[in-house]
Design a protein around this motif. Structure first.
Motif, short mmCIF file in Angstrom:
data_model
loop_
_atom_site.label_atom_id
_atom_site.label_comp_id
_atom_site.label_asym_id
_atom_site.label_seq_id
_atom_site.Cartn_x
_atom_site.Cartn_y
_atom_site.Cartn_z
N GLU A 1 0.83 -1.21 0.00
CA GLU A 1 0.00 0.00 0.00
C GLU A 1 0.86 1.26 0.00
O GLU A 1 0.55 2.23 -0.69
CB GLU A 1 -0.94 0.00 1.21
N TYR B 1 -9.76 -8.15 15.10
CA TYR B 1 -8.80 -7.09 14.82
C TYR B 1 -7.51 -7.71 14.30
O TYR B 1 -7.10 -8.78 14.77
CB TYR B 1 -8.46 -6.29 16.08
N GLN B 2 -6.86 -7.00 13.38
CA GLN B 2 -5.53 -7.40 12.97
C GLN B 2 -4.57 -6.34 13.48
O GLN B 2 -4.83 -5.14 13.35
CB GLN B 2 -5.40 -7.53 11.45
N SER C 1 -12.03 1.05 10.92
CA SER C 1 -13.21 0.67 10.14
C SER C 1 -12.99 -0.64 9.37
O SER C 1 -13.94 -1.30 8.98
CB SER C 1 -13.61 1.79 9.17
N LYS C 2 -11.72 -1.01 9.18
CA LYS C 2 -11.39 -2.27 8.51
C LYS C 2 -10.92 -3.32 9.52
O LYS C 2 -10.43 -4.38 9.13
CB LYS C 2 -10.28 -2.04 7.47
N GLY C 3 -11.01 -2.99 10.81
CA GLY C 3 -10.59 -3.93 11.84
C GLY C 3 -9.08 -4.04 11.98
O GLY C 3 -8.57 -5.05 12.45
N LYS C 4 -8.36 -3.00 11.58
CA LYS C 4 -6.90 -3.01 11.66
C LYS C 4 -6.45 -1.98 12.70
O LYS C 4 -6.78 -0.81 12.58
CB LYS C 4 -6.29 -2.69 10.30
N GLU D 1 -1.00 1.47 8.10
CA GLU D 1 -2.08 0.64 7.58
C GLU D 1 -3.25 0.50 8.57
O GLU D 1 -4.28 -0.08 8.23
CB GLU D 1 -1.56 -0.73 7.14
N ASP E 1 -6.56 1.03 10.43
CA ASP E 1 -7.85 1.61 10.04
C ASP E 1 -8.92 0.84 10.79
O ASP E 1 -9.28 -0.28 10.42
CB ASP E 1 -8.05 1.49 8.52
#
Length: 166
Positions: free
Chosen positions: A38, A114-115, A125-128, A121, A123
């Motif tokens: 990314e 969660y990651q 909202s993306k579970g990161k 990276e 975020d």
């Protein structure tokens, strides 16, 4: 010639570039391979944007180019200081950088995933979540079945680790 002898209308504003995600001094800039990809894609997009500037106003072109160059400088520094972590080499069954963690919070029946990733990276909202975040810090080195407690001002939030994958 000194800038003091230039007409006021000719002086350009110094571009205000928002800082990248916070990474405390001395902390290694860990990234996943996805995160590195990314960052490299973002760099390529900025270079293409800069190279494609099409404006007849020379002053506007310089200002835009300076802004993009400043963003590129911050991004290039972040890429140069990053350390990509191979997730396949992380310890199975233990939460480390890159882990995708399934949690149960308190008495709730629903689970959250969660990651743990790099600061660029992250975020929610993306579970990161960033590896330097409070929740990532309390989860690190835990195993399935362990309890992690996040101390908040008014209460403690209790997490039970349900699953860990990479």
């Amino acid at each position: 010639m000194s800038r003091g002898f230039v007409k006021e209308d000719d002086q350009e504003e110094i571009p205000m570039v928002p800082p990248r995600a916070d990474l405390p001094e001395g902390v290694t800039n860990y990234v996943t391979q996805v995160g590195m990809d990314e960052l490299l894609a973002e760099k390529e997009n900025l270079i293409n944007e800069r190279d494609g500037i099409d404006t007849t106003n020379e002053k506007e072109k310089r200002i835009t180019t300076n802004y993009i160059n400043a963003k590129l400088q911050l991004l290039t520094n972040r890429i140069a200081t990053s350390k990509t972590i191979n997730l396949s080499k992380q310890p199975v069954g233990e939460i480390r950088f890159g882990a995708l963690v399934t949690l149960k919070t308190g008495n709730k029946t629903t689970v959250q995933r969660y990651q743990i990733v790099g600061v660029d990276e992250a975020d929610i909202s993306k579970g990161k979540i960033a590896f330097i975040s409070p929740i990532a810090r309390i989860l690190t080195e835990k195993k399935v079945g362990d309890i992690a407690i996040l101390k908040l001002a008014k209460e403690d939030r209790i997490f039970k680790i349900i699953e860990i994958t990479y």
